[in-house]
Motif scaffolding. Structure first.
Motif, PDB file in Angstrom:
ATOM      1  N   PRO A  67       0.795  -1.237   0.000  1.00  0.00           N
ATOM      2  CA  PRO A  67       0.000   0.000   0.000  1.00  0.00           C
ATOM      3  C   PRO A  67       0.823   1.281   0.000  1.00  0.00           C
ATOM      4  CG  PRO A  67      -0.994  -1.604   1.458  1.00  0.00           C
ATOM      5  CD  PRO A  67       0.292  -2.221   0.980  1.00  0.00           C
ATOM      6  N   ASP A  68       1.976   1.284   0.660  1.00  0.00           N
ATOM      7  CA  ASP A  68       2.761   2.519   0.712  1.00  0.00           C
ATOM      8  C   ASP A  68       3.492   2.827  -0.593  1.00  0.00           C
ATOM      9  OD1 ASP A  68       4.687   0.551   0.814  1.00  0.00           O
ATOM     10  OD2 ASP A  68       5.593   1.204   2.699  1.00  0.00           O
ATOM     11  N   THR A  69       3.394   1.938  -1.586  1.00  0.00           N
ATOM     12  CA  THR A  69       4.017   2.201  -2.891  1.00  0.00           C
ATOM     13  C   THR A  69       3.041   2.826  -3.880  1.00  0.00           C
ATOM     14  OG1 THR A  69       3.468   0.043  -3.882  1.00  0.00           O
ATOM     15  CG2 THR A  69       5.469   0.164  -2.524  1.00  0.00           C
ATOM     16  N   VAL A  70       1.757   2.893  -3.532  1.00  0.00           N
ATOM     17  CA  VAL A  70       0.771   3.482  -4.442  1.00  0.00           C
ATOM     18  C   VAL A  70       1.048   4.975  -4.569  1.00  0.00           C
ATOM     19  CG1 VAL A  70      -1.681   3.905  -4.844  1.00  0.00           C
ATOM     20  CG2 VAL A  70      -0.940   1.753  -3.795  1.00  0.00           C
ATOM     21  N   PRO A  71       1.161   5.502  -5.779  1.00  0.00           N
ATOM     22  CA  PRO A  71       1.466   6.918  -5.965  1.00  0.00           C
ATOM     23  C   PRO A  71       0.482   7.829  -5.229  1.00  0.00           C
ATOM     24  CG  PRO A  71       1.646   5.757  -8.048  1.00  0.00           C
ATOM     25  CD  PRO A  71       1.058   4.792  -7.072  1.00  0.00           C
ATOM     26  N   PRO A  72       0.969   8.940  -4.683  1.00  0.00           N
ATOM     27  CA  PRO A  72       0.107   9.859  -3.917  1.00  0.00           C
ATOM     28  C   PRO A  72      -1.113  10.347  -4.689  1.00  0.00           C
ATOM     29  CG  PRO A  72       2.416  10.408  -3.593  1.00  0.00           C
ATOM     30  CD  PRO A  72       2.383   9.367  -4.665  1.00  0.00           C
ATOM     31  N   ARG A  73      -0.994  10.430  -6.019  1.00  0.00           N
ATOM     32  CA  ARG A  73      -2.140  10.926  -6.805  1.00  0.00           C
ATOM     33  C   ARG A  73      -3.348  10.003  -6.717  1.00  0.00           C
ATOM     34  NH1 ARG A  73       1.493   8.885 -10.548  1.00  0.00           N
ATOM     35  NH2 ARG A  73       0.702   7.399 -12.106  1.00  0.00           N
ATOM     36  N   TYR A  74      -3.134   8.776  -6.249  1.00  0.00           N
ATOM     37  CA  TYR A  74      -4.229   7.821  -6.116  1.00  0.00           C
ATOM     38  C   TYR A  74      -4.689   7.650  -4.667  1.00  0.00           C
ATOM     39  CZ  TYR A  74      -2.912   6.434 -10.882  1.00  0.00           C
ATOM     40  OH  TYR A  74      -2.630   6.428 -12.232  1.00  0.00           O
ATOM     41  N   ALA A  75      -4.282   8.569  -3.801  1.00  0.00           N
ATOM     42  CA  ALA A  75      -4.554   8.414  -2.366  1.00  0.00           C
ATOM     43  C   ALA A  75      -6.048   8.326  -2.057  1.00  0.00           C
ATOM     44  CB  ALA A  75      -3.918   9.557  -1.586  1.00  0.00           C
ATOM     45  N   ASN A  76      -6.869   9.024  -2.823  1.00  0.00           N
ATOM     46  CA  ASN A  76      -8.308   9.053  -2.527  1.00  0.00           C
ATOM     47  C   ASN A  76      -9.122   8.108  -3.420  1.00  0.00           C
ATOM     48  OD1 ASN A  76      -8.001  11.055  -0.514  1.00  0.00           O
ATOM     49  ND2 ASN A  76      -7.892  12.640  -2.107  1.00  0.00           N
ATOM     50  N   ARG A  77      -8.428   7.214  -4.094  1.00  0.00           N
ATOM     51  CA  ARG A  77      -9.099   6.289  -5.004  1.00  0.00           C
ATOM     52  C   ARG A  77      -9.425   4.974  -4.313  1.00  0.00           C
ATOM     53  NH1 ARG A  77      -7.692   7.410 -10.378  1.00  0.00           N
ATOM     54  NH2 ARG A  77      -8.687   5.433 -10.899  1.00  0.00           N
ATOM     55  N   ARG A  78     -10.268   4.182  -4.958  1.00  0.00           N
ATOM     56  CA  ARG A  78     -10.639   2.892  -4.404  1.00  0.00           C
ATOM     57  C   ARG A  78      -9.492   1.899  -4.584  1.00  0.00           C
ATOM     58  NH1 ARG A  78     -16.101   0.282  -6.631  1.00  0.00           N
ATOM     59  NH2 ARG A  78     -16.121   2.394  -7.492  1.00  0.00           N
ATOM     60  N   LEU A  79      -9.013   1.352  -3.469  1.00  0.00           N
ATOM     61  CA  LEU A  79      -7.892   0.415  -3.467  1.00  0.00           C
ATOM     62  C   LEU A  79      -8.328  -0.908  -2.841  1.00  0.00           C
ATOM     63  CD1 LEU A  79      -5.055   2.803  -2.201  1.00  0.00           C
ATOM     64  CD2 LEU A  79      -5.572   2.210  -4.581  1.00  0.00           C
ATOM     65  N   TYR A  80      -7.663  -1.982  -3.271  1.00  0.00           N
ATOM     66  CA  TYR A  80      -7.956  -3.306  -2.716  1.00  0.00           C
ATOM     67  C   TYR A  80      -6.628  -4.013  -2.481  1.00  0.00           C
ATOM     68  CZ  TYR A  80     -10.142  -7.925  -2.177  1.00  0.00           C
ATOM     69  OH  TYR A  80     -10.570  -9.132  -1.690  1.00  0.00           O
ATOM     70  N   ARG A  81      -6.408  -4.466  -1.262  1.00  0.00           N
ATOM     71  CA  ARG A  81      -5.156  -5.154  -0.940  1.00  0.00           C
ATOM     72  C   ARG A  81      -5.295  -6.630  -1.295  1.00  0.00           C
ATOM     73  NH1 ARG A  81      -1.750  -4.551   4.756  1.00  0.00           N
ATOM     74  NH2 ARG A  81       0.199  -5.466   3.976  1.00  0.00           N
ATOM     75  N   TRP A  82      -4.792  -6.984  -2.464  1.00  0.00           N
ATOM     76  CA  TRP A  82      -4.928  -8.356  -2.961  1.00  0.00           C
ATOM     77  C   TRP A  82      -4.085  -9.323  -2.130  1.00  0.00           C
ATOM     78  CZ3 TRP A  82      -8.175 -10.950  -5.807  1.00  0.00           C
ATOM     79  CH2 TRP A  82      -7.792 -12.158  -6.409  1.00  0.00           C
ATOM     80  N   ASN A  83      -2.854  -8.913  -1.809  1.00  0.00           N
ATOM     81  CA  ASN A  83      -1.996  -9.649  -0.886  1.00  0.00           C
ATOM     82  C   ASN A  83      -0.994  -8.639  -0.329  1.00  0.00           C
ATOM     83  OD1 ASN A  83       0.459  -9.565  -2.524  1.00  0.00           O
ATOM     84  ND2 ASN A  83      -0.441 -11.168  -3.802  1.00  0.00           N
ATOM     85  N   PRO A  84      -0.111  -9.005   0.600  1.00  0.00           N
ATOM     86  CA  PRO A  84       0.781  -8.006   1.190  1.00  0.00           C
ATOM     87  C   PRO A  84       1.647  -7.257   0.183  1.00  0.00           C
ATOM     88  CG  PRO A  84       0.770  -9.991   2.524  1.00  0.00           C
ATOM     89  CD  PRO A  84      -0.001 -10.316   1.279  1.00  0.00           C
ATOM     90  N   ASN A  85       1.872  -7.843  -0.982  1.00  0.00           N
ATOM     91  CA  ASN A  85       2.765  -7.224  -1.964  1.00  0.00           C
ATOM     92  C   ASN A  85       2.056  -6.689  -3.197  1.00  0.00           C
ATOM     93  OD1 ASN A  85       5.224  -7.884  -0.511  1.00  0.00           O
ATOM     94  ND2 ASN A  85       4.817 -10.007  -1.081  1.00  0.00           N
TER      95      ASN A  85
END
Length: 385
Positions: free
Chosen positions: A255-273
């Motif tokens: 999650p901490d590698t997702v670019p800041p421009r996507y901070a408010n977008r819908r995210l799903y943690r598929w696995n730890p990586n």
């Protein structure tokens, strides 16, 4: 290029240099290392291709640091998938993606620098020699005994975790019709590998149900296969069935590698990586244009099937990525940019529904001039709109 060899090789370095358009004597001054590296890589590639075409090469083993790894793997990448390739390298324990490309190169870390023999390096080199000999022997045995499905039509299929149900069912249906199916994981490398093999003339059909790598290209994700993804099969005239599998998601790392421009977008943690980003309508419209562009390149049979009830397991009614507006934006872009000669069929199903998978397989079989023994024509049409 510098110094003298400890033994007389079957193919001298001057021949390798000349095969790459270089001059060994000029290179031996040491003043043109970058040019020499490029020339020797090109020369080795040409020599290795020739040996393979002459039936004189059953395996390839390279040893060295980053420079030698670059040269040796350039030649390895010129060989077909399945030819044994082993690289003993000082960089073997790191990121070797640039050296491997899309080919099946096995990397063995040398642990020590490749400089002289000692009690550790002797064992590593002995293991490497035994490994390449065993691989070459296995290759010979396979050629004698024959691989399963050898001689039948080959079809490439693309799959992701979120389209596994669809591809598994379609694959089984194709196999019932006597087709051998090679499934590629749509992780960027997988898409590139598939299209390299397409360009090599390996396939008689393509079931490209998982075009998610276009989403990574548009969103800057980790699994892009480049902007030309999807064009190899149509351009080669190979029958292709496309679907927008997993274009609802782009891939990033933790999650901490997702670019800041996507901070408010819908995210799903598929696995730890792996963190998935839900593509929005604007991104989906661009993906739709690219998918239409790939289909428009067709010089042979090509069709696009569109699942109205979602393009992935997550993008299904009530799912975490369910977004009909984004899906419609992708479909509208495809319809607006697609040539009228390419059929676009909407199916009232999710991509993973059995009816969609069956229709995809049967559509490809029809394009290839084959008939599925698994279903009647009426059942094949069920769910089509």
């Amino acid at each position: 290029m510098l110094g003298e060899p400890a033994y007389a090789p079957d193919i001298a370095r001057a021949e390798v240099a000349a095969s790459g358009g270089g001059d060994l004597e000029r290179f031996r001054s040491g003043a043109h290392k970058d040019e020499a590296m490029a020339s020797m890589a090109a020369g080795l590639t040409a020599v290795v291709r020739r040996l393979y075409e002459q039936g004189r090469l059953q395996g390839i083993l390279g040893m060295g640091g980053s420079g030698s790894t670059s040269i040796a793997t350039a030649a390895m990448r010129a060989l077909p998938v399945g030819v044994p390739k082993l690289m003993v390298s000082t960089v073997g324990g790191g990121d070797v993606s640039a050296y491997a490309g899309t080919k099946d190169i096995t990397f063995m870390p040398s642990v020590l620098d490749v400089a002289g023999l000692n009690r550790i390096s002797r064992r590593i080199y002995a293991n490497a020699a035994a490994a390449i000999a065993a691989m070459a022997g296995a290759e010979a045995a396979s050629a004698v005994n024959g691989a399963a499905g050898a001689g039948g039509p080959l079809v490439a299929a693309t799959m992701f975790g979120n389209t596994t149900a669809a591809v598994d069912r379609a694959r089984a249906r194709l196999e019932q019709a006597g087709i051998e199916v090679l499934v590629f994981h749509a992780t960027g490398t997988g898409g590139r590998a598939m299209e390299d093999l397409v360009r090599d003339g390996q396939f008689q059909g393509i079931l490209d149900l998982t075009t998610t790598e276009l989403a990574d290209e548009v969103c800057g994700g980790l699994m892009s296969a480049g902007p030309e993804r999807g064009r190899a099969g149509p351009a080669a005239g190979v029958p292709v069935v496309f679907a927008p599998g997993c274009v609802d998601m782009a891939n990033f790392g933790a999650p901490d590698t997702v670019p800041p421009r996507y901070a408010n977008r819908r995210l799903y943690r598929w696995n730890p990586n792996v963190t998935l980003l839900r593509t929005n309508p604007a991104e989906n419209a661009r993906i739709g244009e690219m998918l239409a562009g790939a289909a428009n390149a067709a010089t042979g049979p090509c069709a696009i099937l569109w699942p109205r009830r979602g393009v992935s397991m997550l993008d299904s009614p009530g799912g975490d990525f369910w977004d009909p507006e984004a899906d419609r934006a992708c479909y509208a872009a495809v319809r607006a940019h697609l040539k009228t000669s390419v059929p676009l069929t909407e199916v009232d199903a999710n991509i993973n529904d059995p009816g969609f998978a069956d229709l995809a397989a049967d559509t490809l079989l029809a394009m290839m001039g084959r008939v599925s023994s698994a279903v009647s024509p009426a059942a094949a049409a069920e769910g089509r709109t």
